[in-house]
Design a protein around this motif. Structure first.
Motif, short mmCIF file in Angstrom:
data_model
loop_
_atom_site.label_atom_id
_atom_site.label_comp_id
_atom_site.label_asym_id
_atom_site.label_seq_id
_atom_site.Cartn_x
_atom_site.Cartn_y
_atom_site.Cartn_z
N PHE A 1 -4.85 73.33 36.44
CA PHE A 1 -3.96 73.92 35.45
C PHE A 1 -4.30 75.38 35.21
CE2 PHE A 1 -3.89 69.45 34.83
CZ PHE A 1 -2.58 69.16 34.48
N THR A 2 -3.27 76.20 35.13
CA THR A 2 -3.42 77.62 34.82
C THR A 2 -3.53 77.80 33.30
OG1 THR A 2 -1.03 77.96 34.58
CG2 THR A 2 -1.98 78.24 36.81
N PHE A 3 -3.92 78.98 32.88
CA PHE A 3 -3.94 79.30 31.46
C PHE A 3 -2.55 79.13 30.85
CE2 PHE A 3 -3.41 82.42 28.01
CZ PHE A 3 -4.32 81.89 27.11
N ASN A 4 -1.53 79.57 31.58
CA ASN A 4 -0.16 79.44 31.08
C ASN A 4 0.20 77.97 30.86
OD1 ASN A 4 -0.43 81.90 32.88
ND2 ASN A 4 1.40 82.39 31.71
N SER A 5 -0.22 77.11 31.77
CA SER A 5 0.04 75.68 31.61
C SER A 5 -0.70 75.11 30.41
CB SER A 5 -0.35 74.91 32.87
OG SER A 5 0.45 75.31 33.95
N VAL A 6 -1.93 75.57 30.19
CA VAL A 6 -2.69 75.13 29.02
C VAL A 6 -1.96 75.55 27.75
CG1 VAL A 6 -4.85 75.43 27.74
CG2 VAL A 6 -4.91 75.08 30.22
N MET A 7 -1.44 76.77 27.72
CA MET A 7 -0.68 77.21 26.55
C MET A 7 0.60 76.40 26.39
SD MET A 7 -2.37 79.30 24.77
CE MET A 7 -1.02 79.57 23.62
N GLN A 8 1.24 76.02 27.50
CA GLN A 8 2.43 75.17 27.40
C GLN A 8 2.05 73.81 26.82
OE1 GLN A 8 4.48 74.11 31.04
NE2 GLN A 8 6.17 73.16 29.90
N LEU A 9 0.94 73.24 27.28
CA LEU A 9 0.47 71.96 26.73
C LEU A 9 0.22 72.08 25.22
CD1 LEU A 9 -2.07 71.04 29.55
CD2 LEU A 9 0.04 69.77 29.02
N ALA A 10 -0.49 73.13 24.83
CA ALA A 10 -0.84 73.31 23.41
C ALA A 10 0.41 73.53 22.56
CB ALA A 10 -1.81 74.48 23.26
N MET A 11 1.34 74.33 23.06
CA MET A 11 2.57 74.60 22.31
C MET A 11 3.45 73.35 22.24
SD MET A 11 4.10 76.79 20.43
CE MET A 11 3.30 78.33 20.81
N THR A 12 3.49 72.58 23.32
CA THR A 12 4.25 71.33 23.31
C THR A 12 3.71 70.41 22.22
OG1 THR A 12 4.74 71.48 25.68
CG2 THR A 12 4.88 69.29 24.69
N GLU A 13 2.40 70.26 22.17
CA GLU A 13 1.77 69.41 21.16
C GLU A 13 2.06 69.93 19.75
OE1 GLU A 13 -0.67 66.27 19.58
OE2 GLU A 13 0.43 66.54 21.45
N ALA A 14 1.96 71.24 19.56
CA ALA A 14 2.22 71.82 18.24
C ALA A 14 3.67 71.56 17.80
CB ALA A 14 1.94 73.33 18.26
N LEU A 15 4.61 71.67 18.72
CA LEU A 15 6.01 71.41 18.39
C LEU A 15 6.24 69.94 18.04
CD1 LEU A 15 7.68 73.66 21.11
CD2 LEU A 15 7.86 73.97 18.63
N ILE A 16 5.57 69.05 18.77
CA ILE A 16 5.69 67.61 18.48
C ILE A 16 5.12 67.32 17.09
CG2 ILE A 16 4.86 65.32 19.15
CD1 ILE A 16 4.99 66.40 22.10
N VAL A 17 3.95 67.84 16.80
CA VAL A 17 3.31 67.63 15.50
C VAL A 17 4.19 68.20 14.37
CG1 VAL A 17 1.33 68.30 14.07
CG2 VAL A 17 0.97 67.48 16.40
N ALA A 18 4.88 69.31 14.65
CA ALA A 18 5.74 69.94 13.65
C ALA A 18 7.05 69.20 13.43
CB ALA A 18 6.02 71.39 14.04
N GLY A 19 7.35 68.22 14.30
CA GLY A 19 8.54 67.42 14.08
C GLY A 19 9.56 67.37 15.20
N LEU A 20 9.31 68.07 16.29
CA LEU A 20 10.23 68.00 17.43
C LEU A 20 9.85 66.77 18.24
CD1 LEU A 20 12.58 69.34 18.90
CD2 LEU A 20 10.93 70.75 20.12
N SER A 21 10.50 65.65 17.96
CA SER A 21 10.05 64.36 18.48
C SER A 21 10.35 64.13 19.96
CB SER A 21 10.65 63.23 17.65
OG SER A 21 12.06 63.28 17.70
N GLU A 22 11.29 64.86 20.52
CA GLU A 22 11.62 64.68 21.94
C GLU A 22 10.66 65.52 22.79
OE1 GLU A 22 15.31 65.32 25.02
OE2 GLU A 22 15.75 65.31 22.88
N VAL A 23 9.73 64.84 23.48
CA VAL A 23 8.69 65.52 24.24
C VAL A 23 9.28 66.45 25.30
CG1 VAL A 23 6.69 65.21 25.77
CG2 VAL A 23 7.04 63.66 23.83
N LYS A 24 10.30 66.01 25.99
CA LYS A 24 10.90 66.84 27.04
C LYS A 24 11.42 68.15 26.46
CE LYS A 24 14.27 66.92 30.75
NZ LYS A 24 15.31 66.19 31.48
N LYS A 25 12.09 68.08 25.34
CA LYS A 25 12.63 69.29 24.71
C LYS A 25 11.49 70.20 24.23
CE LYS A 25 15.94 71.12 21.47
NZ LYS A 25 17.15 70.90 20.71
#
Length: 184
Positions: free
Chosen positions: A56-80
């Motif tokens: 994984f690249t740094f960019n991918s790590v940031m995508q993973l972290a941002m995906t998780e943050a969005l899910i925790v914030a209430g965006l329940s659709e993981v793909k979105k």
């Protein structure tokens, strides 16, 4: 992981194992595997075949972290959430068209500008600067870009968490990404 003396350009060439990427992003290794199997994560190499480990690249790590943050914030659709996170983690921003400063790819705006917030709504995703002391309508700007119903995360905090989990010096990393701002 990385030595604190390495520059931001070296961060962009970083390759982490799935376990290290998950730890840096603050997500479970199982979530990373699940999201990769569904092709939600951009920029990883290998995997999917017995004996061929993902990198994984740094960019991918940031995508993973941002995906998780969005899910925790209430965006329940993981793909979105993962698709929206691409906008932050894999695309920079010249900012000029919207009166914002430039933003380095996978980085928040420089701290002297304020906190970087990232919003996802029905019209897409956008980042903005929030600072309680400025006369800028951050909410109005985001509403115009992504729609009235939105999920907002503090991208600065997401980034700081990743940098801390990688064991890097935040000021060194930000200074190498924004050398002019570091001089100010």
């Amino acid at each position: 992981m990385l030595e604190t003396t390495e520059t931001v350009m070296e961060i962009y060439t970083l390759e982490l194992s799935q376990k290290d990427a998950a730890a840096a992003a603050g997500v479970t290794s199982r979530s990373v595997q699940n999201w990769c199997e569904r092709d939600y994560i951009v920029g990883h190499k290998g995997g999917g075949v017995q004996g061929k480990n993902r990198k994984f690249t740094f960019n991918s790590v940031m995508q993973l972290a941002m995906t998780e943050a969005l899910i925790v914030a209430g965006l329940s659709e993981v793909k979105k959430a993962a698709e929206a996170a691409v906008n932050f983690a894999h695309l920079g921003s010249s900012g000029e068209a919207f009166g914002l400063p430039a933003r380095a790819i996978a980085f928040p705006f420089h701290f002297r500008e304020g906190h970087t917030v990232f919003a996802v709504g029905p019209y897409g995703a956008a980042e903005a600067i929030w600072d309680a002391g400025i006369a800028h309508d951050t909410f109005g700007y985001l509403r115009e870009k992504v729609g009235a119903s939105m999920v907002i995360v503090d991208a600065t905090e997401v980034f700081v968490g990743v940098i801390n989990r990688l064991g890097l010096d935040l000021n060194d990393v930000m200074g190498s990404a924004y050398p002019e701002a570091a001089k100010a």
